[in-house]
Write an enzyme that holds these catalytic residues in place. Sequence first.
Site, PDB file in Angstrom:
ATOM      1  N   ARG A  73       0.798  -1.224   0.000  1.00  0.00           N
ATOM      2  CA  ARG A  73       0.000   0.000   0.000  1.00  0.00           C
ATOM      3  C   ARG A  73       0.833   1.278   0.000  1.00  0.00           C
ATOM      4  O   ARG A  73       0.589   2.186  -0.802  1.00  0.00           O
ATOM      5  CB  ARG A  73      -0.931   0.052   1.238  1.00  0.00           C
ATOM      6  CG  ARG A  73      -2.228  -0.675   1.064  1.00  0.00           C
ATOM      7  CD  ARG A  73      -2.647  -1.262   2.373  1.00  0.00           C
ATOM      8  NE  ARG A  73      -1.707  -2.296   2.695  1.00  0.00           N
ATOM      9  CZ  ARG A  73      -1.821  -3.563   2.260  1.00  0.00           C
ATOM     10  NH1 ARG A  73      -2.847  -3.913   1.551  1.00  0.00           N
ATOM     11  NH2 ARG A  73      -0.915  -4.465   2.562  1.00  0.00           N
ATOM     12  N   THR A  74       1.788   1.367   0.923  1.00  0.00           N
ATOM     13  CA  THR A  74       2.518   2.634   1.055  1.00  0.00           C
ATOM     14  C   THR A  74       3.314   2.911  -0.213  1.00  0.00           C
ATOM     15  O   THR A  74       3.258   4.017  -0.765  1.00  0.00           O
ATOM     16  CB  THR A  74       3.446   2.583   2.289  1.00  0.00           C
ATOM     17  OG1 THR A  74       2.682   2.092   3.399  1.00  0.00           O
ATOM     18  CG2 THR A  74       3.992   3.947   2.616  1.00  0.00           C
ATOM     19  N   LYS A 103      25.448  -4.223   0.057  1.00  0.00           N
ATOM     20  CA  LYS A 103      26.917  -4.262   0.211  1.00  0.00           C
ATOM     21  C   LYS A 103      27.347  -3.548   1.484  1.00  0.00           C
ATOM     22  O   LYS A 103      28.536  -3.437   1.762  1.00  0.00           O
ATOM     23  CB  LYS A 103      27.578  -3.565  -0.986  1.00  0.00           C
ATOM     24  CG  LYS A 103      27.238  -4.144  -2.334  1.00  0.00           C
ATOM     25  CD  LYS A 103      27.881  -3.265  -3.420  1.00  0.00           C
ATOM     26  CE  LYS A 103      27.228  -3.480  -4.763  1.00  0.00           C
ATOM     27  NZ  LYS A 103      27.538  -2.398  -5.705  1.00  0.00           N
ATOM     28  N   ARG A 124      11.456   3.615   3.799  1.00  0.00           N
ATOM     29  CA  ARG A 124      10.984   2.627   4.785  1.00  0.00           C
ATOM     30  C   ARG A 124      12.164   1.753   5.169  1.00  0.00           C
ATOM     31  O   ARG A 124      12.910   1.289   4.306  1.00  0.00           O
ATOM     32  CB  ARG A 124       9.857   1.758   4.232  1.00  0.00           C
ATOM     33  CG  ARG A 124       9.519   0.604   5.189  1.00  0.00           C
ATOM     34  CD  ARG A 124       8.297  -0.177   4.782  1.00  0.00           C
ATOM     35  NE  ARG A 124       7.068   0.568   5.036  1.00  0.00           N
ATOM     36  CZ  ARG A 124       5.854   0.051   4.914  1.00  0.00           C
ATOM     37  NH1 ARG A 124       5.704  -1.222   4.553  1.00  0.00           N
ATOM     38  NH2 ARG A 124       4.786   0.776   5.165  1.00  0.00           N
ATOM     39  N   HIS A 152       4.891   5.573  11.671  1.00  0.00           N
ATOM     40  CA  HIS A 152       4.431   5.509  10.287  1.00  0.00           C
ATOM     41  C   HIS A 152       3.509   6.719  10.114  1.00  0.00           C
ATOM     42  O   HIS A 152       2.285   6.590  10.051  1.00  0.00           O
ATOM     43  CB  HIS A 152       3.669   4.195  10.074  1.00  0.00           C
ATOM     44  CG  HIS A 152       3.424   3.827   8.636  1.00  0.00           C
ATOM     45  ND1 HIS A 152       3.597   4.709   7.587  1.00  0.00           N
ATOM     46  CD2 HIS A 152       2.992   2.662   8.086  1.00  0.00           C
ATOM     47  CE1 HIS A 152       3.285   4.087   6.448  1.00  0.00           C
ATOM     48  NE2 HIS A 152       2.923   2.851   6.728  1.00  0.00           N
TER      49      HIS A 152
HETATM   50  N1   CP Z   1      -0.340  -0.029   5.864  1.00  0.00           N
HETATM   51  C1   CP Z   1       0.863  -0.283   5.287  1.00  0.00           C
HETATM   52  O1   CP Z   1       1.889   0.319   5.622  1.00  0.00           O
HETATM   53  O2   CP Z   1       0.817  -1.241   4.320  1.00  0.00           O
HETATM   54  P1   CP Z   1       2.078  -1.735   3.471  1.00  0.00           P
HETATM   55  O3   CP Z   1       3.025  -2.408   4.455  1.00  0.00           O
HETATM   56  O4   CP Z   1       1.529  -2.677   2.450  1.00  0.00           O
HETATM   57  O5   CP Z   1       2.735  -0.541   2.888  1.00  0.00           O
END
Ligand code: CP
Length: 325
Positions: A73-74, A103, A124, A152
């Site tokens: 999603r993100t 590496k 991320r 998040h």
């Molecule tokens: N909600 C969320 O962060 O989903 P993903 O891990 O699929 O990005």
Amino acid sequence: APSTARITGVLPGYGRGWWAGRHILSVAQFTRAELHALFDVATEMKQMVSRAGHYELLRGKVLALLFLEPSTRTACSFQAAMLRLGGTCLTVADAGKRSSVAKGESVEDTVRTLESYADAAIVRSPVVGAAAAAAAAARKPVINAGDGIGEHPTQALLDVFTMREELGTVNGLTVTFVGDLRHGRTVHSLARLLSLYAVRLRYVSPASLRMPGEVLEAVAARGVEQSEHGSLDDVLRETDVLYVTRVQRERFDTVAEYDAVCNEFIITPKTLARAKETAIVMHPLPRLGEIHPDVDTDPRAVYFRQMEYGMYVRMALLAKVLGKA
Ligand code: CP
């Protein structure tokens, strides 16, 4: 990692407005006024997508996506947001294995590399503070797309937007978090962000997966009423938003520890039969077994719309951070 506070200043040359040229690292950065300014633009984005599908606001801009943990999603909603605004994306495919991170290159040097080619970076990482460390080294905006069990922030933004879209307001709501509250970065960010509103927060979890003390303290410092429970029955009848989370298998040391708690809270149609008619069920997704698929057709299940709202909020965020909204 450097403190978030040190690097939340505004980068020069991004135009006017609070969001322009800003790293987005933690919900602690936001006030309600700034949220609502963002949500106004997200609402316009939603209408625009419905009417025309796209708008060339970010034409010529490039967004770099660095995902060192899995995401559907993100990653995809940021990518879709950029494409619908006329920009393009630079994705480091399978970054943990096939980029120079494998590496041993640091996240700071990786972001320095990406910003040589792009106008902003989405990061991320499994490491708490990684996005903040990247931002400290960056000359262009860095957006935290999840740092381990830390935060998040953009998920929390879309979660609050979802409550406003589905229920009209956030003030007055009782929000109940269920599941893995210890490891769930989405609930850490959302509880903190909701403390900007007049809400009641309920936390339902196995004893070993309770909400971290620093989140409880941050929420208490804003005078928000909160309580912890071992049973959903304690709070289901008063709940307006049931926010369900996955037990995060990847954060446990052993499979046995995960197996001991993974099935403790499962939402089924029987659960919803005891909930308010006006309640909504949210989940950041992905889900495993914690919401039975039979719940999906209940009109109170909003988790699939929630992920669509995420694209509108991220469109608004990119437009604002890049100084175009
Ligand atoms: N909600 C969320 O962060 O989903 P993903 O891990 O699929 O990005």
